[in-house]
Design a protein around this motif. Structure first.
Motif, PDB file in Angstrom:
ATOM      1  N   GLU A   1       0.903  -0.843   0.074  1.00  0.00           N
ATOM      2  CA  GLU A   1      -0.299   0.310   0.151  1.00  0.00           C
ATOM      3  C   GLU A   1       0.607   1.282   0.200  1.00  0.00           C
ATOM      4  OE1 GLU A   1      -2.746   1.429   3.693  1.00  0.00           O
ATOM      5  OE2 GLU A   1      -4.130   0.022   2.100  1.00  0.00           O
ATOM      6  N   ASP A   2       2.055   1.623   0.304  1.00  0.00           N
ATOM      7  CA  ASP A   2       3.119   2.698   0.983  1.00  0.00           C
ATOM      8  C   ASP A   2       3.762   2.955  -0.393  1.00  0.00           C
ATOM      9  OD1 ASP A   2       1.899   2.322   3.237  1.00  0.00           O
ATOM     10  OD2 ASP A   2       3.797   1.800   4.059  1.00  0.00           O
ATOM     11  N   ILE A   3       4.032   1.724  -1.282  1.00  0.00           N
ATOM     12  CA  ILE A   3       4.406   1.333  -2.303  1.00  0.00           C
ATOM     13  C   ILE A   3       4.256   2.528  -3.501  1.00  0.00           C
ATOM     14  CG2 ILE A   3       6.110   0.341  -4.295  1.00  0.00           C
ATOM     15  CD1 ILE A   3       7.342  -1.136  -1.697  1.00  0.00           C
ATOM     16  N   THR A   4       2.121   1.882  -3.804  1.00  0.00           N
ATOM     17  CA  THR A   4       1.228   1.839  -4.385  1.00  0.00           C
ATOM     18  C   THR A   4       1.142   3.470  -4.628  1.00  0.00           C
ATOM     19  OG1 THR A   4       0.199  -0.610  -4.061  1.00  0.00           O
ATOM     20  CG2 THR A   4      -0.847   1.522  -5.494  1.00  0.00           C
ATOM     21  N   VAL A   5       1.421   4.450  -2.753  1.00  0.00           N
ATOM     22  CA  VAL A   5       0.524   5.645  -2.792  1.00  0.00           C
ATOM     23  C   VAL A   5       2.021   6.012  -3.270  1.00  0.00           C
ATOM     24  CG1 VAL A   5       0.763   7.201  -1.263  1.00  0.00           C
ATOM     25  CG2 VAL A   5      -1.013   5.038  -0.860  1.00  0.00           C
ATOM     26  N   GLN A   6       3.414   6.267  -3.327  1.00  0.00           N
ATOM     27  CA  GLN A   6       3.942   6.573  -3.668  1.00  0.00           C
ATOM     28  C   GLN A   6       4.426   6.963  -4.851  1.00  0.00           C
ATOM     29  OE1 GLN A   6       7.910   5.495  -1.786  1.00  0.00           O
ATOM     30  NE2 GLN A   6       6.893   5.080   0.537  1.00  0.00           N
ATOM     31  N   THR A   7       4.229   5.679  -5.935  1.00  0.00           N
ATOM     32  CA  THR A   7       3.940   5.651  -7.016  1.00  0.00           C
ATOM     33  C   THR A   7       2.829   6.103  -7.249  1.00  0.00           C
ATOM     34  OG1 THR A   7       4.340   3.301  -6.728  1.00  0.00           O
ATOM     35  CG2 THR A   7       3.461   3.880  -9.009  1.00  0.00           C
ATOM     36  N   PHE A   8       2.055   6.063  -6.918  1.00  0.00           N
ATOM     37  CA  PHE A   8       0.415   7.648  -8.123  1.00  0.00           C
ATOM     38  C   PHE A   8       1.315   8.735  -6.839  1.00  0.00           C
ATOM     39  CE2 PHE A   8      -1.538   2.941  -8.132  1.00  0.00           C
ATOM     40  CZ  PHE A   8      -2.766   4.293  -8.997  1.00  0.00           C
ATOM     41  N   SER A   9       1.779   8.837  -6.283  1.00  0.00           N
ATOM     42  CA  SER A   9       2.386  11.032  -5.433  1.00  0.00           C
ATOM     43  C   SER A   9       3.767  10.419  -6.905  1.00  0.00           C
ATOM     44  CB  SER A   9       2.938  10.464  -4.432  1.00  0.00           C
ATOM     45  OG  SER A   9       3.276  11.725  -3.859  1.00  0.00           O
ATOM     46  N   LYS A  10       4.610   9.942  -7.627  1.00  0.00           N
ATOM     47  CA  LYS A  10       5.494   9.763  -8.273  1.00  0.00           C
ATOM     48  C   LYS A  10       4.726  10.434  -9.808  1.00  0.00           C
ATOM     49  CE  LYS A  10      10.540   8.645  -8.969  1.00  0.00           C
ATOM     50  NZ  LYS A  10      11.409   7.841  -8.061  1.00  0.00           N
ATOM     51  N   ALA A  11       4.311   9.308 -10.157  1.00  0.00           N
ATOM     52  CA  ALA A  11       3.887   9.411 -11.295  1.00  0.00           C
ATOM     53  C   ALA A  11       2.616  11.014 -11.245  1.00  0.00           C
ATOM     54  CB  ALA A  11       2.888   8.477 -11.618  1.00  0.00           C
ATOM     55  N   PHE A  12       2.311  10.827 -10.331  1.00  0.00           N
ATOM     56  CA  PHE A  12       1.294  12.481 -11.096  1.00  0.00           C
ATOM     57  C   PHE A  12       2.520  13.590 -10.576  1.00  0.00           C
ATOM     58  CE2 PHE A  12      -3.186  10.439  -8.570  1.00  0.00           C
ATOM     59  CZ  PHE A  12      -3.148   9.573  -9.696  1.00  0.00           C
ATOM     60  N   ASP A  13       3.530  13.761 -10.162  1.00  0.00           N
ATOM     61  CA  ASP A  13       3.829  14.461  -9.669  1.00  0.00           C
ATOM     62  C   ASP A  13       4.834  14.716 -11.888  1.00  0.00           C
ATOM     63  OD1 ASP A  13       3.961  15.478  -7.682  1.00  0.00           O
ATOM     64  OD2 ASP A  13       5.924  14.608  -6.334  1.00  0.00           O
ATOM     65  N   LYS A  14       5.539  13.968 -11.868  1.00  0.00           N
ATOM     66  CA  LYS A  14       6.243  13.393 -13.087  1.00  0.00           C
ATOM     67  C   LYS A  14       4.788  13.021 -14.386  1.00  0.00           C
ATOM     68  CE  LYS A  14      10.398  13.539 -11.018  1.00  0.00           C
ATOM     69  NZ  LYS A  14      11.565  14.917 -11.149  1.00  0.00           N
ATOM     70  N   LEU A  15       4.044  13.680 -14.366  1.00  0.00           N
ATOM     71  CA  LEU A  15       3.170  12.814 -15.699  1.00  0.00           C
ATOM     72  C   LEU A  15       3.764  13.827 -16.391  1.00  0.00           C
ATOM     73  CD1 LEU A  15       0.296  11.602 -15.701  1.00  0.00           C
ATOM     74  CD2 LEU A  15      -1.326  13.488 -16.014  1.00  0.00           C
ATOM     75  N   SER A  16       4.206  14.818 -16.417  1.00  0.00           N
ATOM     76  CA  SER A  16       4.265  15.706 -18.019  1.00  0.00           C
ATOM     77  C   SER A  16       5.623  14.886 -18.701  1.00  0.00           C
ATOM     78  CB  SER A  16       4.285  17.318 -17.602  1.00  0.00           C
ATOM     79  OG  SER A  16       5.973  17.402 -16.591  1.00  0.00           O
ATOM     80  N   THR A  17       6.117  14.447 -18.591  1.00  0.00           N
ATOM     81  CA  THR A  17       6.921  13.840 -18.664  1.00  0.00           C
ATOM     82  C   THR A  17       6.640  12.333 -19.652  1.00  0.00           C
ATOM     83  OG1 THR A  17       8.016  11.975 -16.939  1.00  0.00           O
ATOM     84  CG2 THR A  17       8.997  14.170 -16.541  1.00  0.00           C
ATOM     85  N   TYR A  18       4.999  11.864 -18.622  1.00  0.00           N
ATOM     86  CA  TYR A  18       4.972  10.514 -19.428  1.00  0.00           C
ATOM     87  C   TYR A  18       4.915  10.644 -21.254  1.00  0.00           C
ATOM     88  CZ  TYR A  18       0.955   6.903 -20.744  1.00  0.00           C
ATOM     89  OH  TYR A  18       1.047   5.578 -21.903  1.00  0.00           O
ATOM     90  N   ASN A  19       5.242   9.531 -21.797  1.00  0.00           N
ATOM     91  CA  ASN A  19       5.171   9.563 -23.052  1.00  0.00           C
ATOM     92  C   ASN A  19       4.347   9.049 -23.963  1.00  0.00           C
ATOM     93  OD1 ASN A  19       6.005   9.147 -26.006  1.00  0.00           O
ATOM     94  ND2 ASN A  19       8.165   8.326 -25.664  1.00  0.00           N
ATOM     95  N   ASP A  20       3.800   9.206 -24.431  1.00  0.00           N
ATOM     96  CA  ASP A  20       1.879   8.375 -24.211  1.00  0.00           C
ATOM     97  C   ASP A  20       2.423   7.225 -25.769  1.00  0.00           C
ATOM     98  OD1 ASP A  20       1.992  10.175 -26.588  1.00  0.00           O
ATOM     99  OD2 ASP A  20       0.694  10.949 -26.009  1.00  0.00           O
TER     100      ASP A  20
END
Length: 186
Positions: free
Chosen positions: A49-68
């Motif tokens: 659960e902790d890692i999953t929360v950290q994953t979404f936090s990091k992903a949402f912070d770096k969403l602008s870098t996501y390559n579609d």
């Protein structure tokens, strides 16, 4: 691209534009995938659960870098895997440090907090509480319930009569905002 992938890409675009509903939708859509992946890796519900929360936090912070050009779920899993690897390395380092010869003995002998330690802890807590009071009331509430009352996500959801995923998103945002407040004051 199929219809589902198009919808996901549209949701990602909305999240990049700042839509909170889009962030919640992404969390709802992919939470079980990331959590299930981590549960298999860690065999520990709290760590997963902790890692999953950290994953979404990091992903949402770096969403602008996501390559579609890549599948979003794969991107999330890669972030999650890296967070888990970092956690394992950190734990190994801590175990090795704690077995560092005489230092380990000194730690055991000097385990009781001194009056100075207690004073510093109280001052740090008072400062933290002042920072928390600068947040909006609903963020203060979830932080208090989670970290001071030590309630689970499910218990907080029941207490506030909200879905668990809303609570997770609120906590993510609250922690991010609290970090910003602390940085400004620090």
């Amino acid at each position: 691209m199929d219809k589902i992938e198009n919808t996901i890409q549209e949701t990602i675009a909305k999240a990049k534009a700042g839509s909170q509903i889009a962030f919640s939708s992404l969390l709802d859509t992919f939470w079980n995938d990331v959590y299930g992946f981590q549960l298999k890796r860690t065999e520990n519900e709290n760590d997963a659960e902790d890692i999953t929360v950290q994953t979404f936090s990091k992903a949402f912070d770096k969403l602008s870098t996501y390559n579609d050009e890549y599948v979003f779920k794969t991107w999330l899993i890669a972030i999650s895997k890296n967070i888990h690897i970092d956690l394992v390395r950190k734990r190994k380092r801590n175990v090795l440090d704690s077995w560092g010869g005489n230092e380990a003995v000194k730690k055991v002998l000097d385990d009781a907090p001194t009056a100075e330690d207690r004073l510093i802890s109280e001052q740090n807590l008072a400062t933290l509480l002042q920072h928390i009071k600068q947040l909006k009331p609903h963020y203060q509430e979830v932080i208090n319930l989670r970290f001071f009352n030590e309630l689970s996500y499910a218990a907080i959801a029941t207490e506030l009569n909200e879905p668990v995923n809303n609570i997770k998103v609120k906590l993510l945002r609250a922690k991010k905002l609290l970090a910003e407040v602390i940085k400004k004051k620090g």
